[in-house]
Motif scaffolding. Structure first.
Motif, mmCIF file in Angstrom:
data_model
loop_
_atom_site.group_PDB
_atom_site.id
_atom_site.type_symbol
_atom_site.label_atom_id
_atom_site.label_comp_id
_atom_site.label_asym_id
_atom_site.label_seq_id
_atom_site.Cartn_x
_atom_site.Cartn_y
_atom_site.Cartn_z
ATOM 1 N N PHE A 1 46.006 27.937 45.489
ATOM 2 C CA PHE A 1 44.830 27.235 46.020
ATOM 3 C C PHE A 1 43.924 26.720 44.901
ATOM 4 O O PHE A 1 43.333 25.646 45.014
ATOM 5 C CB PHE A 1 44.047 28.154 46.964
ATOM 6 C CG PHE A 1 44.806 28.503 48.224
ATOM 7 C CD1 PHE A 1 45.304 27.504 49.047
ATOM 8 C CD2 PHE A 1 45.042 29.817 48.570
ATOM 9 C CE1 PHE A 1 46.012 27.804 50.200
ATOM 10 C CE2 PHE A 1 45.757 30.137 49.716
ATOM 11 C CZ PHE A 1 46.248 29.125 50.539
ATOM 12 N N GLY B 1 35.489 32.579 47.306
ATOM 13 C CA GLY B 1 34.691 33.059 48.436
ATOM 14 C C GLY B 1 35.555 33.635 49.546
ATOM 15 O O GLY B 1 35.039 34.233 50.496
ATOM 16 N N ASN B 2 36.875 33.469 49.436
ATOM 17 C CA ASN B 2 37.802 34.006 50.432
ATOM 18 C C ASN B 2 37.976 35.510 50.191
ATOM 19 O O ASN B 2 38.514 35.920 49.160
ATOM 20 C CB ASN B 2 39.156 33.294 50.307
ATOM 21 C CG ASN B 2 40.155 33.737 51.369
ATOM 22 O OD1 ASN B 2 40.002 34.780 51.993
ATOM 23 N ND2 ASN B 2 41.187 32.934 51.556
ATOM 24 N N PRO B 3 37.532 36.363 51.120
ATOM 25 C CA PRO B 3 37.615 37.819 50.905
ATOM 26 C C PRO B 3 39.043 38.329 50.731
ATOM 27 O O PRO B 3 39.264 39.365 50.102
ATOM 28 C CB PRO B 3 36.961 38.401 52.168
ATOM 29 C CG PRO B 3 37.076 37.306 53.196
ATOM 30 C CD PRO B 3 36.941 36.036 52.423
ATOM 31 N N ASP B 4 40.023 37.605 51.270
ATOM 32 C CA ASP B 4 41.420 38.024 51.146
ATOM 33 C C ASP B 4 41.945 37.859 49.721
ATOM 34 O O ASP B 4 42.976 38.436 49.362
ATOM 35 C CB ASP B 4 42.314 37.210 52.098
ATOM 36 C CG ASP B 4 41.999 37.492 53.556
ATOM 37 O OD1 ASP B 4 41.545 38.609 53.857
ATOM 38 O OD2 ASP B 4 42.191 36.589 54.392
ATOM 39 N N LEU B 5 41.218 37.081 48.913
ATOM 40 C CA LEU B 5 41.657 36.814 47.545
ATOM 41 C C LEU B 5 40.754 37.453 46.500
ATOM 42 O O LEU B 5 40.938 37.246 45.303
ATOM 43 C CB LEU B 5 41.714 35.299 47.301
ATOM 44 C CG LEU B 5 42.540 34.469 48.291
ATOM 45 C CD1 LEU B 5 42.438 32.985 47.945
ATOM 46 C CD2 LEU B 5 43.997 34.911 48.288
ATOM 47 N N SER B 6 39.784 38.230 46.952
ATOM 48 C CA SER B 6 38.749 38.763 46.054
ATOM 49 C C SER B 6 39.275 39.698 44.961
ATOM 50 O O SER B 6 38.635 39.863 43.925
ATOM 51 C CB SER B 6 37.671 39.499 46.864
ATOM 52 O OG SER B 6 38.248 40.585 47.583
ATOM 53 N N THR C 1 46.117 32.868 45.179
ATOM 54 C CA THR C 1 44.910 32.393 44.490
ATOM 55 C C THR C 1 45.250 31.268 43.526
ATOM 56 O O THR C 1 44.556 30.241 43.466
ATOM 57 C CB THR C 1 44.230 33.539 43.720
ATOM 58 O OG1 THR C 1 43.930 34.608 44.625
ATOM 59 C CG2 THR C 1 42.941 33.072 43.068
ATOM 60 N N GLN D 1 34.937 27.215 44.709
ATOM 61 C CA GLN D 1 34.010 28.190 45.295
ATOM 62 C C GLN D 1 34.574 28.746 46.602
ATOM 63 O O GLN D 1 34.377 29.926 46.925
ATOM 64 C CB GLN D 1 32.643 27.541 45.529
ATOM 65 C CG GLN D 1 31.853 27.318 44.246
ATOM 66 C CD GLN D 1 30.564 26.552 44.464
ATOM 67 O OE1 GLN D 1 30.442 25.774 45.434
ATOM 68 N NE2 GLN D 1 29.602 26.733 43.580
ATOM 69 N N GLU D 2 35.277 27.902 47.329
ATOM 70 C CA GLU D 2 35.901 28.342 48.573
ATOM 71 C C GLU D 2 37.028 29.341 48.289
ATOM 72 O O GLU D 2 37.228 30.296 49.042
ATOM 73 C CB GLU D 2 36.456 27.141 49.348
ATOM 74 C CG GLU D 2 35.382 26.256 49.953
ATOM 75 C CD GLU D 2 35.950 25.024 50.643
ATOM 76 O OE1 GLU D 2 37.190 24.840 50.604
ATOM 77 O OE2 GLU D 2 35.165 24.247 51.230
ATOM 78 N N VAL D 3 37.723 29.123 47.184
ATOM 79 C CA VAL D 3 38.824 30.030 46.818
ATOM 80 C C VAL D 3 38.286 31.423 46.508
ATOM 81 O O VAL D 3 38.761 32.426 47.054
ATOM 82 C CB VAL D 3 39.612 29.489 45.597
ATOM 83 C CG1 VAL D 3 40.638 30.526 45.128
ATOM 84 C CG2 VAL D 3 40.320 28.185 45.954
#
Length: 252
Positions: free
Chosen positions: A190, A212-217, A187, A208-210
Motif C-alpha cells: 500500500f 492510520g490503518n490499525p491492522d498495519l500498526s 504495508t 497517512q491512511e496506510v
C-alpha cells in the motif's frame, strides 16, 4: 441322454465363466476409478506468487480473453499445472485458482511458481549468483515486494520488479534484507502505491491512511513511512515558498 448332459455342463460352465469375467471387469473398473481418485487427491497443489499489481485473470489464455478479475502484487494463488503458449504472441499463460475459488488464465511472466512472498527491509545489492564477486549495478529498494524462489546458505534467489526497474527480474540477495511478515508485506504494497501518486499532497494523504490503518500498526515500515511523510511535507512547503516569491516579484 449323454449328449444332453454334456450340453448342459458346457452351458453351465460358459455361464459361470461369463459371470466371473463380469465380476473381474467390474472389479478392474472400480480399482481404476479408485486409483484415479487417489491420484487426484495425491496431486500436490503448487503455489505461486503474483509479481504485478492488478494482474488480469481471463477465461482463456489470451490477452483478448474475457476478463474475470485481477490479482494483487504479492498475492498467493494456486497454480493448477496447466500452461499454454499463445501461437501468435508466443506469450505463455498459466491457469490459476484464487482463494475465493475463481479460476482463469494469466501471464506466466508475472508469477513465481513455488515462490514465497517477501518485502525488502532495506536497500539491497543484486548479485548474479550467490557469490560476493558477482555483484551487479542493480539494487532492490526498501519495501520492494519480491518472491523468494531458492535458498542457498544466507543467500536467497528472488524474482520481482524493482522500484527502479522496468521488468520482472531475477537475482541473488542476502537473506537478512527480507521480511516475510504478512503485515510488513501488506504495508509495503500500500505504501508503494501511495508513493506513486502524482502530487506530494496526494502522497502524504495516502501514506497517512496506510499508517492510520490499525491492522498495519505493527509493521516494521511505519517509521520509514513517517519519515517519507515528513520529507514530502517539507518539500511541499518549499514549493509553496517558491510560489509566493514568484507572486511577490514586481512586474517589469
Amino acid at each position: 441322454m449323454k449328449k444332453v448332459f454334456i450340453a448342459i455342463v458346457l452351458v453351465s460352465s460358459l455361464f459361470a465363466a461369463c459371470k466371473e469375467t463380469g465380476k473381474s471387469n467390474e472389479s478392474e473398473k472400480n480399482i481404476t476409478e479408485k486409483g484415479e481418485q487417489a491420484e487426484k487427491v495425491k496431486a500436490p497443489t503448487t503455489s505461486a506468487i503474483c509479481l504485478l499489481d492488478k494482474l488480469s485473470i481471463r477465461e482463456t489464455p489470451s490477452s483478448k480473453g474475457k476478463w474475470i478479475t485481477s490479482m494483487s502484487l504479492g498475492e498467493k494463488v494456486a497454480f493448477t499445472g496447466e500452461e499454454i503458449t499463445d501461437s501468435k504472441s508466443k506469450k505463455q499463460y498459466y491457469k490459476v485458482k484464487l482463494t475465493d475459488g475463481k479460476e482463469g488464465w494469466t501471464r506466466a511472466t508475472f508469477l513465481a511458481v513455488n515462490g514465497k512472498v517477501g518485502a525488502m527491509l532495506e536497500s539491497a545489492n543484486v548479485y548474479k549468483r550467490p557469490d560476493l564477486l558477482t555483484k551487479t549495478e542493480k539494487k532492490y529498494s526498501v519495501m520492494d515486494i519480491i518472491a523468494v524462489t531458492e535458498n542457498q546458505g544466507d543467500w536467497m534467489k528472488v524474482k520481482g520488479k524493482r522500484a527502479e526497474g522496468e521488468y520482472v527480474e531475477e537475482g541473488w540477495i542476502k537473506s537478512s534484507n527480507i521480511t516475510n511478515d504478512e503485515i510488513d508485506i501488506a504495508t509495503a504494497k500500500f505504501a508503494s502505491s501511495a508513493i506513486k501518486k502524482s502530487t506530494m499532497t496526494e502522497r502524504i494523504k495516502a501514506l497517512q491512511e496506510v499508517i492510520g490503518n490499525p491492522d498495519l500498526s505493527s509493521s516494521k515500515f511505519v517509521s520509514i513511512i513517517e519519515g517519507k511523510i515528513k520529507d514530502y511535507e517539507l518539500r511541499n512547503k518549499e514549493i509553496d515558498v517558491k510560489d509566493v516569491k514568484v507572486e511577490e516579484e514586481p512586474k517589469s
